[in-house]
Design a protein around this motif. Sequence first.
Motif, short mmCIF file in Angstrom:
data_model
loop_
_atom_site.label_atom_id
_atom_site.label_comp_id
_atom_site.label_asym_id
_atom_site.label_seq_id
_atom_site.Cartn_x
_atom_site.Cartn_y
_atom_site.Cartn_z
N GLY A 246 0.78 -1.23 0.00
CA GLY A 246 0.00 0.00 0.00
C GLY A 246 0.81 1.28 0.00
N ASN A 247 2.12 1.18 0.19
CA ASN A 247 2.96 2.38 0.12
C ASN A 247 2.85 3.05 -1.24
N LEU A 248 2.64 2.23 -2.27
CA LEU A 248 2.57 2.76 -3.63
C LEU A 248 1.41 3.72 -3.80
N LEU A 249 0.32 3.49 -3.08
CA LEU A 249 -0.87 4.34 -3.20
C LEU A 249 -0.53 5.81 -2.95
N GLY A 250 0.17 6.09 -1.85
CA GLY A 250 0.52 7.46 -1.54
C GLY A 250 1.65 7.98 -2.41
#
Length: 388
Positions: A246-250
């Motif tokens: 989920g780091n990619l989302l931000g």
Amino acid sequence: MLKVKTGQSTKANAAEAGREAASYVKDEIKDMRMAFVYSGVQYDQKELIRSISMELPGVPLIGNTSFTGVITPEGFTSGDDGFVGIMSLSDSDMTVGVAGMEKEGTARETGHKVAEKALLAAGKEEAPDYFYMSAPPGEEEYYLKGITEVIGRVPFFGGSAADNTITGEWLVYAENIVTADGVAVAFFYSDKPFANKFTGAYNETTNAGVITKIDGDRTLVEIDGVTALDKYREWTGASAEDVAGGNLLGYAVCKPLAVKDRLGDLAAIRHPMNGNEDGSIAIGNNLAVGTAVIQMEASVDELIASVGKTLEELKAKIGGPIGGLHLVHCGGRRAGIDARIDEVTEQIKKSVGDIPFIVEFTFGEYGYEDDGNNTCGGLMLSFTAFGK
């Protein structure tokens, strides 16, 4: 003449919040044709809609839950216990058919059925001049296909329901329908001007490649035969940690991907949502093998400034007096802007003055550009103007 009014509330009790928000618009109820409602997931949505309906009897309501807040001329409205914003449209010469339904069969089949219901609600057999759609994230393109089967290609706007934590708590509503899995539409019949400006307002880089493999509709597996995450890291300079899970989302808010329409008028943003362990990327909208994907970029300063820039483009597009503005702003962009959200309000007020408006924050945006097809995207702005 079109009259548009807005209201808002942060009362903790859903019924009280609905009554307070509706109180700001109810004096125009005689010619009120519909009202948009956007709220926080903290509320019991059925209770909220019921209380607004009691204040605005006979007025069709439509909307969805919004990410962390709404903006009206009163400013950014948010609260730990909930929030609601409402925008009503009153015009004796306008007809609006509102319909919503839970998913029945496929999303495409449901879109077809809800379009028939909206025509019936409007008392019309012909296609509307334009329409609004709200759906949960996931199958927006298929709901749109079903609607188009019934009315053809009609200009549209709207956005996907959102929650505050990206955990699937979002809801869509239309009158008495409140659902996490369905669709709501409003068909508008009016001789007043209408315009939509749909844009990501990102800068295009020279990084581009061809999608060579996908899994399902929304998992990007390979670009130019290279694992998607590897190609994305090559383009952006992201670390392995930047794109993990989920780091990619931000991270991708300032460095998303895009696909262009057939004429190059629109770069529809494709938000990388999750970096998968196998090197693939979960994307927020549908993809197709054999099409080009482009890396886009923008700073937070540019994301904020794009609101004013897009409004100026919208004003030029409608080319006349504006009665009200419905502004769909991506929730991901709002998260990237974070504590500077009041600067977005300043951008709006500087551009439009005392024109009434409402902003919702969505997990998907809908619109069109020039003669291109209706399109769903992410990390975008879908700004709509209703002429007087």
